[in-house]
Design a protein around this motif. Structure first.
Motif, PDB file in Angstrom:
ATOM      1  N   LEU A 583      -1.170   8.704  36.268  1.00  0.00           N
ATOM      2  CA  LEU A 583      -0.112   8.099  35.454  1.00  0.00           C
ATOM      3  C   LEU A 583       0.206   8.949  34.235  1.00  0.00           C
ATOM      4  CD1 LEU A 583      -1.125   4.324  35.603  1.00  0.00           C
ATOM      5  CD2 LEU A 583       0.710   5.480  36.853  1.00  0.00           C
ATOM      6  N   GLN A 584      -0.795   9.643  33.707  1.00  0.00           N
ATOM      7  CA  GLN A 584      -0.531  10.527  32.568  1.00  0.00           C
ATOM      8  C   GLN A 584       0.377  11.677  32.993  1.00  0.00           C
ATOM      9  OE1 GLN A 584      -3.507  13.265  31.288  1.00  0.00           O
ATOM     10  NE2 GLN A 584      -3.053  12.974  29.107  1.00  0.00           N
ATOM     11  N   GLU A 585       0.080  12.263  34.171  1.00  0.00           N
ATOM     12  CA  GLU A 585       0.916  13.353  34.674  1.00  0.00           C
ATOM     13  C   GLU A 585       2.351  12.889  34.890  1.00  0.00           C
ATOM     14  OE1 GLU A 585      -0.648  15.361  38.070  1.00  0.00           O
ATOM     15  OE2 GLU A 585      -2.678  15.463  37.255  1.00  0.00           O
ATOM     16  N   GLN A 586       2.508  11.646  35.321  1.00  0.00           N
ATOM     17  CA  GLN A 586       3.830  11.098  35.610  1.00  0.00           C
ATOM     18  C   GLN A 586       4.534  10.578  34.365  1.00  0.00           C
ATOM     19  OE1 GLN A 586       3.028   8.073  38.512  1.00  0.00           O
ATOM     20  NE2 GLN A 586       2.614   9.527  40.173  1.00  0.00           N
ATOM     21  N   GLY A 587       3.796  10.521  33.244  1.00  0.00           N
ATOM     22  CA  GLY A 587       4.382   9.978  32.016  1.00  0.00           C
ATOM     23  C   GLY A 587       4.494   8.473  32.019  1.00  0.00           C
ATOM     24  N   ASN A 588       3.650   7.824  32.813  1.00  0.00           N
ATOM     25  CA  ASN A 588       3.722   6.365  32.952  1.00  0.00           C
ATOM     26  C   ASN A 588       2.422   5.684  32.530  1.00  0.00           C
ATOM     27  OD1 ASN A 588       6.342   6.506  34.073  1.00  0.00           O
ATOM     28  ND2 ASN A 588       5.480   6.920  36.113  1.00  0.00           N
ATOM     29  N   LEU A 589       1.795   6.166  31.478  1.00  0.00           N
ATOM     30  CA  LEU A 589       0.498   5.633  31.068  1.00  0.00           C
ATOM     31  C   LEU A 589       0.537   4.135  30.774  1.00  0.00           C
ATOM     32  CD1 LEU A 589      -1.423   8.105  28.714  1.00  0.00           C
ATOM     33  CD2 LEU A 589      -2.219   7.056  30.849  1.00  0.00           C
ATOM     34  N   LEU A 590       1.658   3.649  30.285  1.00  0.00           N
ATOM     35  CA  LEU A 590       1.734   2.232  29.904  1.00  0.00           C
ATOM     36  C   LEU A 590       1.617   1.291  31.092  1.00  0.00           C
ATOM     37  CD1 LEU A 590       4.422   2.188  27.067  1.00  0.00           C
ATOM     38  CD2 LEU A 590       1.953   1.923  26.864  1.00  0.00           C
ATOM     39  N   GLU A 591       1.728   1.827  32.312  1.00  0.00           N
ATOM     40  CA  GLU A 591       1.515   0.992  33.491  1.00  0.00           C
ATOM     41  C   GLU A 591       0.076   0.487  33.565  1.00  0.00           C
ATOM     42  OE1 GLU A 591       2.767   2.500  37.241  1.00  0.00           O
ATOM     43  OE2 GLU A 591       4.713   3.203  36.493  1.00  0.00           O
ATOM     44  N   LEU A 592      -0.822   1.126  32.802  1.00  0.00           N
ATOM     45  CA  LEU A 592      -2.223   0.709  32.796  1.00  0.00           C
ATOM     46  C   LEU A 592      -2.465  -0.538  31.951  1.00  0.00           C
ATOM     47  CD1 LEU A 592      -4.081   4.121  32.467  1.00  0.00           C
ATOM     48  CD2 LEU A 592      -4.309   2.512  34.365  1.00  0.00           C
TER      49      LEU A 592
END
Length: 720
Positions: A583-592
């Motif tokens: 998710l960090q690579e995808q720029g979607n960390l907040l999905e966690l």
């Protein structure tokens, strides 16, 4: 008898309950003193509801009495004994036991006067009116109890001022004073144990110096501290050389063993009682100064004196455990005589089996709160009202060694708001019991991902508070204490939550001392799969950065509300941490972020915490921050710059090699015995907050069945 307005039966060794016929006095009674007896039972409702001057302090009542301790309508200080089933306020308890961790080490009171600064010290305001049966507490920091009526008058004063316009010498606090006709007690509350210097300041300001009748009074009283008379027949004027002259009386080396300092001034019938008028007599005091004789730790590390305390007191506990293990033959020694055990100095850290049986109602199954790795855990209440957790170690548990017990002894002496406190132990017969503070909300793991009925809905602010508490506790272990300690087993199961959901780090069974001159420790690998730093799991290379890695995993769990080891969004991901990298690579960390929070969280803070988690779990220990830096990052004092760790560039074996090795060894050597195999792998599906723990000598050696030590699971309790 119904017309009686004053009844004084104090100090008469009376026993039994308060007689019912005394209720006939409630209409006309003005003063009733039943203090300092041995009365039992419940305090009658007509007394509790009275607004008259009634004193029932220092008795043995056992009924429930949830009175406010700020200023009691009836003086009930130290009037009750705890039975474990009654609920009483702290001020009613016999020893005025502190309801929180003792923290105060000094006291400055302007008795009877307003707050005043003297030098660098602020003397606190003490202007409450006082009275014939009065108790007042100031923020559970200090308090006083006043008892008695003046002979021949109901108008006697309980505070004094310089009414004769004397040219009082000395500090400003000598211009006022507090007094009482019979007994005046001051209490220092929630004090740290240790030696103190007590200075009592006196000035006679109620007599004149003009050679008239008003100058002929003689005030004589006794002084005791901690129940010991330190000055009998004290006459302020004689000691100071006249009226209006301030004089301090210094009493050094006063020991506080519990958490309460008691200063008692009392009249024993000597001196004048009607000069210059009726009601001018009894103990009088202008100010109180209490300072410690020990170095106070203000967060800058432990002093040499504190280190001595760390070595001395806990070593008594460690030595006791070692001696009993030796007696049982676990350490290969010869039997010890009971008299040798009894001869040990057990002033701290020891409770009798009788005390613990009483506290737990003889280990009543109803008081059982869980099962640890070495036996059941019970909730209990001591006679002083302290709530405790008691771990009863199983008789079959014979593992243990000197090094481990010694380390537990030293660690138990560490004091910090975010570390669980070990109170002590009990060893009698074949019983080996550990006693530690009771935490109302159990473990963070159970709160986050336990059974539905055990989970606690943690809002965003609470999660932040918990994270900051864990970080501060680890920063203390790593950097603030002179004894540098690596915990080695930081995980959500080993973070306990008190009634206010404050985090406290527990289970020091695997902790290691980190010598400052060493860059790392080479040690037997022990910990929990999913939380161990790769350099430690693979090579036994241990530094405080191993704890930082584990902390990073816990940060992920708190933000996401998911277990690192039990959550697998896709088959190719072994841990929650793997998914975080994607998710960090995808720029979607907040999905966690935990979906149960909805939109009730700060996206900025969430990103800060998630980036901190990834920074702390960096494969390279040198790139992980110190825990003090992590605290500042959580508080927003410094920015978090988590490096991007691309999964394609990572060594695919780096983080899983030890796990795979463990799995292979566990299968290969399962025939070593049922006990060993049970120790080697303890993962359970009954509660997702139970983790697999293991210990191996190196990456090339088999599992060490001695890894599970006696006391290892000191605080790790799995509740049903």
């Amino acid at each position: 008898m119904a017309d009686l307005d004053t009844l004084d039966l104090s100090f008469n060794k009376l026993t039994g309950q308060i007689p019912g016929p005394l209720e006939s006095l409630k209409k006309n009674i003005k003063f009733m003193f039943l203090n300092n007896n041995s009365l039992t039972g419940e305090v009658p409702a007509w007394i509790l509801g009275s607004r008259k001057d009634l004193d029932l302090s220092y008795n043995n009542f056992t009924g429930s009495a949830e009175q406010s301790c700020q200023q009691l309508p009836v003086n009930l200080v130290a009037s009750h004994v705890s039975t474990g089933s009654n609920k009483i306020s702290w001020c009613l308890n016999k020893d005025l036991v502190c309801t929180r961790k003792p923290q105060y080490h000094s006291l400055f009171i302007n008795c009877g006067g307003s707050s005043e600064t003297v030098g660098d010290n602020e003397y606190e305001d003490d202007t409450t009116p006082g009275g014939a049966a009065d108790f007042a507490s100031i923020s559970e920091r200090w308090g006083y109890s006043s008892t008695g009526t003046y002979i021949g008058t109901n108008d006697g004063a309980y505070k004094a001022t310089n009414s004769y316009g004397l040219n009082v010498t000395g500090e400003g606090f000598y211009q006022t004073a507090r007094l009482a006709p019979q007994s005046l007690k001051y209490y220092g509350l929630c004090m740290l144990a240790g030696s103190y210097k007590v200075q009592l300041h006196f000035a006679e300001i109620m007599y004149s110096n003009n050679q008239t009748f008003s100058s002929l009074g003689r005030r004589i009283f006794d002084i005791s501290i901690q129940g010991k008379v330190v000055q009998a027949n004290f006459n302020i004027m004689e000691e100071a050389g006249g009226v209006g002259i301030g004089i301090p009386k210094v009493f050094d080396g006063i020991i506080v063993n519990g958490s309460t300092l008691e200063i008692h001034l009392y009249w024993s019938g000597k001196g004048t009682t009607a000069v210059p008028e009726r009601g001018v007599y009894g103990p009088l005091i202008s100010a109180i100064t209490v300072t410690p004789n020990f170095k106070v730790d203000n967060g800058g590390g432990l002093s040499v004196g504190a280190i001595i305390g760390i070595v001395a007191a806990p070593c008594v506990l460690a030595a006791l455990v070692l001696l009993v293990l030796r007696k049982k033959g676990y350490l290969g020694g010869k039997d010890l005589e009971d008299k040798e055990l009894r001869a040990l100095d057990l002033q701290t850290g020891y409770l009798s089996l009788r005390q613990i049986k009483h506290a737990t109602n003889n280990f009543d199954p109803a008081n059982k709160i869980g099962e640890g790795g070495f036996g059941p855990v019970y909730k209990g209440m001591l006679s002083d009202g302290s709530v405790i957790a008691v771990k009863q170690l199983s008789a079959k548990s014979k593992q243990g060694n000197r090094e481990f017990v010694n380390e537990i002894g030293m660690i138990s002496a560490l004091q910090h708001p975010h570390l669980v406190k070990l109170y002590g132990c009990c060893i009698e017969g074949n019983q080996l019991l550990l006693v530690y503070e009771y935490l109302e909300n159990n473990s963070l793991a159970r709160a986050l991902f336990g059974r539905d009925e055990h989970q606690i809905k943690l809002d965003w602010q609470t999660r932040k508070k918990i994270l900051l508490g864990i970080a501060k506790g680890l920063a203390y272990l790593h950097e603030e204490s002179r004894l540098k300690i690596v915990h080695r087993d930081i995980k959500a199961t080993n973070v306990l939550l008190d009634k206010d959901l404050n985090a406290k780090i527990s289970d020091f069974g695997l902790a290691k001392l980190d010598e400052e001159e060493n860059t790392h420790i080479s040690t037997r690998i022990a910990g929990t799969i999913g939380y161990m730093a790769p350099e430690y799991a693979m090579r036994g290379y241990l530094t405080d950065k191993a704890d930082v890695y584990s902390f990073g995993v816990v940060v992920l769990e708190i933000v996401s509300g998911k277990s690192n080891t039990n959550y697998r969004p896709k088959e190719e991901f072994v841990y929650l941490l793997d998914w975080a990298y994607v998710l960090q690579e995808q720029g979607n960390l907040l999905e966690l972020v935990d979906p149960s929070l909805g939109s009730n969280y700060s996206k900025t803070e969430a990103l800060r915490m998630l980036n901190l988690a990834l920074l702390c779990t960096n494969p390279s220990p040198t790139l992980r921050p110190s825990m003090s830096s992590a605290v500042k990052m959580l508080e927003g004092q410094i920015p978090v710059q988590a490096p991007i760790v691309k999964r394609s560039t990572m060594n695919p074996d780096a983080r899983f090699k030890a796990f795979e090795l463990l799995s292979h060894d566990s299968q290969t050597h399962v025939s070593n015995g049922s006990e060993s195999s049970q120790i080697q792998k303890s993962i359970s599906m009954d509660g997702p907050w139970i983790d697999s723990e293991f210990s191996i000598e190196s990456k090339d050696e088999i599992i060490d069945s001695s890894s599970t030590k006696l006391l290892k699971d000191l605080y790790d309790v799995n509740l049903d």
